[in-house]
Write an enzyme that holds these catalytic residues in place. Structure first.
Site, PDB file in Angstrom:
ATOM      1  CE1 TYR A  59     -12.485  13.824 -29.622  1.00 43.80           C
ATOM      2  CE2 TYR A  59     -14.651  13.385 -28.733  1.00 43.80           C
ATOM      3  CZ  TYR A  59     -13.289  13.484 -28.570  1.00 43.80           C
ATOM      4  OH  TYR A  59     -12.730  13.213 -27.339  1.00 43.80           O
ATOM      5  CD  GLN A 182     -12.730  13.530 -21.370  1.00 42.37           C
ATOM      6  OE1 GLN A 182     -12.560  12.886 -22.395  1.00 42.37           O
ATOM      7  NE2 GLN A 182     -13.666  14.443 -21.257  1.00 42.37           N
TER       8      GLN A 182
HETATM    9  N1  LIG Z   1     -10.034  13.668 -23.863  1.00 45.55           N
HETATM   10  C1  LIG Z   1      -9.395  12.962 -24.766  1.00 45.55           C
HETATM   11  O1  LIG Z   1      -8.285  13.290 -25.203  1.00 45.55           O
HETATM   12  C2  LIG Z   1     -10.038  11.718 -25.264  1.00 45.55           C
HETATM   13  C3  LIG Z   1      -9.303  10.777 -26.007  1.00 45.55           C
HETATM   14  C4  LIG Z   1      -9.957   9.641 -26.428  1.00 45.55           C
HETATM   15  C5  LIG Z   1     -11.285   9.434 -26.105  1.00 45.55           C
HETATM   16  N2  LIG Z   1     -11.965  10.382 -25.400  1.00 45.55           N
HETATM   17  C6  LIG Z   1     -13.393  10.201 -25.007  1.00 45.55           C
HETATM   18  O2  LIG Z   1     -13.603   8.863 -24.600  1.00 45.55           O
HETATM   19  C7  LIG Z   1     -14.623   8.305 -25.416  1.00 45.55           C
HETATM   20  C8  LIG Z   1     -14.414   6.836 -25.549  1.00 45.55           C
HETATM   21  O3  LIG Z   1     -13.166   6.557 -26.192  1.00 45.55           O
HETATM   22  P1  LIG Z   1     -12.996   5.192 -26.970  1.00 45.55           P
HETATM   23  O4  LIG Z   1     -13.891   5.165 -28.145  1.00 45.55           O
HETATM   24  O5  LIG Z   1     -11.552   4.963 -27.180  1.00 45.55           O
HETATM   25  O6  LIG Z   1     -13.586   4.205 -25.821  1.00 45.55           O
HETATM   26  P2  LIG Z   1     -13.541   2.659 -25.534  1.00 45.55           P
HETATM   27  O7  LIG Z   1     -14.884   2.357 -24.973  1.00 45.55           O
HETATM   28  O8  LIG Z   1     -12.326   2.338 -24.760  1.00 45.55           O
HETATM   29  O9  LIG Z   1     -13.376   1.968 -26.949  1.00 45.55           O
HETATM   30  C9  LIG Z   1     -14.416   1.928 -27.878  1.00 45.55           C
HETATM   31  C10 LIG Z   1     -13.990   1.052 -29.026  1.00 45.55           C
HETATM   32  O10 LIG Z   1     -13.912  -0.297 -28.553  1.00 45.55           O
HETATM   33  C11 LIG Z   1     -14.582  -1.137 -29.478  1.00 45.55           C
HETATM   34  N3  LIG Z   1     -15.032  -2.344 -28.765  1.00 45.55           N
HETATM   35  C12 LIG Z   1     -14.512  -3.582 -28.939  1.00 45.55           C
HETATM   36  N4  LIG Z   1     -15.130  -4.483 -28.160  1.00 45.55           N
HETATM   37  C13 LIG Z   1     -16.062  -3.809 -27.472  1.00 45.55           C
HETATM   38  C14 LIG Z   1     -17.015  -4.215 -26.508  1.00 45.55           C
HETATM   39  N5  LIG Z   1     -17.145  -5.471 -26.129  1.00 45.55           N
HETATM   40  N6  LIG Z   1     -17.816  -3.286 -25.967  1.00 45.55           N
HETATM   41  C15 LIG Z   1     -17.710  -1.987 -26.364  1.00 45.55           C
HETATM   42  N7  LIG Z   1     -16.823  -1.548 -27.308  1.00 45.55           N
HETATM   43  C16 LIG Z   1     -16.002  -2.452 -27.850  1.00 45.55           C
HETATM   44  C17 LIG Z   1     -15.695  -0.253 -30.023  1.00 45.55           C
HETATM   45  O11 LIG Z   1     -16.114  -0.779 -31.266  1.00 45.55           O
HETATM   46  P3  LIG Z   1     -17.669  -0.706 -31.729  1.00 45.55           P
HETATM   47  O12 LIG Z   1     -17.989   0.743 -31.934  1.00 45.55           O
HETATM   48  O13 LIG Z   1     -17.675  -1.512 -32.966  1.00 45.55           O
HETATM   49  O14 LIG Z   1     -18.478  -1.332 -30.631  1.00 45.55           O
HETATM   50  C18 LIG Z   1     -14.970   1.077 -30.182  1.00 45.55           C
HETATM   51  O15 LIG Z   1     -14.230   1.117 -31.395  1.00 45.55           O
HETATM   52  C19 LIG Z   1     -14.543   9.108 -26.710  1.00 45.55           C
HETATM   53  O16 LIG Z   1     -15.705   9.029 -27.490  1.00 45.55           O
HETATM   54  C20 LIG Z   1     -14.323  10.480 -26.169  1.00 45.55           C
HETATM   55  O17 LIG Z   1     -15.536  11.020 -25.691  1.00 45.55           O
HETATM   56  C21 LIG Z   1     -11.366  11.500 -24.968  1.00 45.55           C
END
Ligand SMILES: NC(=O)c1ccc[n+]([C@@H]2O[C@H](COP(=O)([O-])OP(=O)(O)OC[C@H]3O[C@@H](n4cnc5c(N)ncnc54)[C@H](OP(=O)(O)O)[C@@H]3O)[C@@H](O)[C@H]2O)c1
Length: 304
Positions: A59, A182
């Site tokens: 990351y 996960q």
């Molecule tokens: N194992 C894997 O291969 C893998 C792959 C992907 C992710 N992950 C894990 O999953 C975690 C989360 O992934 P993700 O970041 O894609 O999660 P998510 O919670 O689905 O999406 C977060 C994104 O949504 C935006 N967003 C838009 N409206 C929102 C709202 N109302 N409330 C909250 N967020 C909003 C956020 O922007 P703002 O920051 O501006 O709020 C952020 O860019 C990662 O950090 C990682 O730990 C794992």
């Protein structure tokens, strides 16, 4: 009957002894943040009951370089060492740019030692294989995990993006039980519900960490160009949000958490305000009919 959630009931990760809050916080988007804000994000997540912190060595690779997200968390932990005791620290290894995957024993060993150094901790609570490496024999992966655990460098091990079959196979080679898996899981990414991954979690009592619970933000905001299926999912989530007077993002997390495998949504937001808003998920009491309406919208066709 309604599907009510509770912040007070922690989620065990298999038989590892690790127990986490029902919502976790992910650090995929964490690198590049200034340290004071990084500390605020960590403290805010803890404040709402997120105790699982999910990072990965890769990351930050695109922005600040390989290891950047772990380094930033390490800097926060060095500034406020007491935070470490309040969190279950999870990281991942095995993605090695520009080569996609490497779960060779030698590489996993090196990754773990590098993560420990960047994070400035003596032990990683949950060490996860980030993605399956089809060229690594599961017996070799298992030996590497056993060595790391035997040396006290990791407390427990998990897998990420593994199929049910790949997880089972690794389990048969591993001398200790896996703690978690996960998969991607959200109201727009529903494969884990039917591809055997959540069934396996239920069968073996594994913890489930749900990545991208808001589909990377697509469930948080409404894009004007959203496809018809996505618009139907948003409408079904909005119907529950209106009835319960809670935010749609909280309803989307509640939908994930309602499954009996008790998936822990990994919030990805880098906004303290939105982390706080996510706690509304504990106030969403969804009916069975509403849960299945959202599923039907996600399938793009009525339930059989
Ligand atoms: N194992 C894997 O291969 C893998 C792959 C992907 C992710 N992950 C894990 O999953 C975690 C989360 O992934 P993700 O970041 O894609 O999660 P998510 O919670 O689905 O999406 C977060 C994104 O949504 C935006 N967003 C838009 N409206 C929102 C709202 N109302 N409330 C909250 N967020 C909003 C956020 O922007 P703002 O920051 O501006 O709020 C952020 O860019 C990662 O950090 C990682 O730990 C794992």
């Amino acid at each position: 009957m309604s599907l009510a959630l509770s912040a007070a009931v922690p989620v065990p990760l298999g038989d590892s002894g690790l127990v986490v809050g029902p919502i976790g916080w992910g650090m995929w988007r964490f690198a590049g943040t200034e340290r004071p804000r990084a500390r605020l994000l960590v403290e805010t997540a803890l404040e709402i009951g997120c105790t699982l912190f999910d990072t990965a060595d890769v990351y930050g690779h695109d922005a600040d370089g390989f290891g950047a997200a772990e380094q930033l968390l390490g800097a926060v932990l060095r500034e406020v060492p007491s935070l470490r005791e309040r969190m279950v620290l999870a990281t991942k290894a095995g993605v090695r740019p520009p080569v996609p995957y490497d779960s060779s024993a030698e590489y996993l060993q090196r990754c773990c030692e590098d993560s420990l150094r960047r994070l400035g901790v003596e032990r990683i609570d949950l060490f996860q294989i980030h993605r399956p490496d089809l060229l690594a024999h599961p017996a070799e992966v298992a030996r590497a995990l056993e060595r790391l655990r035997g040396a006290g460098k990791i407390r427990a091990a998990g897998v990420s993006n593994y199929s049910a079959g790949q997880t089972e196979t690794l389990t048969t080679h591993l001398a200790f039980p896996l703690a978690s898996l996960q998969p991607e899981l959200s109201a727009l990414a529903i494969e884990a519900l039917s591809d055997g991954v959540l069934d396996l979690a239920l069968r073996r009592g594994l913890g489930v960490l749900a990545w991208s619970p808001l589909a990377g933000g697509r469930l948080g905001t409404t894009a004007s160009a959203a496809a018809a299926r996505e618009r139907r999912v948003l409408a079904a989530l909005d119907a529950v949000a209106r009835r319960t007077e809670r935010l749609r993002a909280a309803v989307a997390c509640a939908w994930v958490m309602a499954h009996p495998a008790r998936p822990v949504p990994l919030l990805g937001t880098q906004s303290p305000a939105r982390i706080r808003e996510a706690a509304q998920a504990f106030e969403v009491s969804m009916t069975r009919a509403e849960w299945y309406d959202i599923l039907a919208a996600a399938r793009g066709e009525p339930l059989p």
